[in-house]
Design an enzyme around this catalytic site. Sequence first.
Site, PDB file in Angstrom:
ATOM      1  N   HIS A  69       8.965 -26.405  -1.381  1.00  0.00           N
ATOM      2  CA  HIS A  69       8.406 -27.528  -2.133  1.00  0.00           C
ATOM      3  C   HIS A  69       7.273 -27.078  -3.055  1.00  0.00           C
ATOM      4  O   HIS A  69       6.558 -27.916  -3.611  1.00  0.00           O
ATOM      5  CB  HIS A  69       7.924 -28.607  -1.161  1.00  0.00           C
ATOM      6  N   LYS A  74     -14.187  -0.727  -4.241  1.00  0.00           N
ATOM      7  CA  LYS A  74     -15.324  -0.372  -3.394  1.00  0.00           C
ATOM      8  C   LYS A  74     -16.408   0.325  -4.200  1.00  0.00           C
ATOM      9  O   LYS A  74     -17.605   0.047  -4.035  1.00  0.00           O
ATOM     10  CB  LYS A  74     -14.860   0.528  -2.248  1.00  0.00           C
ATOM     11  N   GLU A  86       0.820  -1.217   0.000  1.00  0.00           N
ATOM     12  CA  GLU A  86       0.000   0.000   0.000  1.00  0.00           C
ATOM     13  C   GLU A  86       0.846   1.257   0.000  1.00  0.00           C
ATOM     14  O   GLU A  86       0.420   2.291  -0.509  1.00  0.00           O
ATOM     15  CB  GLU A  86      -0.936   0.017   1.218  1.00  0.00           C
TER      16      GLU A  86
END
Length: 447
Positions: free
Chosen positions: A310, A424, A289
């Site tokens: 792995h 949003k 951010e």
Amino acid sequence: MKNISLNIDKVAGFVSKETIAAYEPQVKACMETLENGTGKGNDFLGWLHLPSSITAEHLADLKATAQVLRDNCEVVVVAGIGGSYLGARAVIEALSNSFQWLKAKQDGPVIVFAGHNISEDYLFELTAYLKDKKFGVINISKSGTTTETALAFRLLKKQCEDQLGKEMAKKVIVAVTDAKKGAARVTADKEGYQTFIIPDNVGGRFSVLTPVGLLPIAVAGFDIEKLVEGARTMETICGPATPFAENPAAVYAATRNELYKDGKKIEILVNFNPKLHYMNEWWKQLYGESEGKDGKGIYPSAVDFSTDLHSMGQWIQEGERTIFETVISIENPEHTLQVPSDSENLDGLNFLAGKRVDEVNKMAELGTQLAHVDGGVPNMRLIVPELNEYYLGEIIYFFEKACGISGYLLGVNPFNQPGVEAYKKNMFALLNKPGYEEESKAIQARL
């Protein structure tokens, strides 16, 4: 007492120490910009000297409220998202027994989290788990209208009141929110909840050392004084009076920016202890951010080794050479466990008999570092003496200070996050939220 330290020796084959040292004037200028509050986002610098400004009285208030929750609750739900929960979870998970949930006798309330997703299954299963239990809620939201957290809190508030009654619910619901405004503040004042303030000048991802992080950590039974003490020590070590070469935050910021200029666009934060998984997650938000804007920024990724060796090990070893690693290396584990001998030795591990499991882990760490450096991956190591509150406080402030410096070196505002609003707006338009009628029409035309 030892402090955490940064080792950049395994970067030398890619970027010279002289090149890093040449960053000193730029880093000094960035640090002065932070100290003087003259840069972008200067209204969000409350974290910079937060450790040294936290009073004993403030910590006592937090501990007193935490004790009320510990005395009255079997479970405490921490409701928050992003910076409103990741820091607390990072510290709690790092310090907790890995199998805390399975203990027949708990040392305090079980800490669970909500408001960090909108999964119907997760919330259904959480409310089912809380049924018939004495539970409390720490509602962490500056506005009180963040969708994920507000939705979860609406469910939790009703269930708490239904199960415990309004009077007891008032005692075990705590709001960490704005001092004066917002839906969470209005609700808290109306219902009579205990409240703590999120400072206006501290952004969410820098808020671990405010009540946002300190209250849940105290409820979990950990020493917030030691956490703050560690952060306070690192505030001094990473301060402007420390010479560049001795300032780990300055060197880290300079090194990662030089690697970025050299084409290393992805930083992988590595741990060799699964308890640090959520520290990785907190770090990802802090740097993602802060730096990912204006078409710039190192992409923060993270792995848990040796598990992810792995799965991601192949890509890191031989994939595109656009990466570098920062390893959080814990010197001393909390416990001691030796590898036993086996008379049949079918697994061929008797050569390890008598050795501590941690020695095997340390050799995996060293072997991995050497292999990755040989494969073209620069490596930094953040060396931590042990996992406790003090050193976690040091880690938190180290990464925060380096993030501020690094963002200014990159030329961005490290303290805003305009990009998170895009999803949003679309979500509200799709949900036909009042006030989004035009956006709803526009987005429906695209579907």
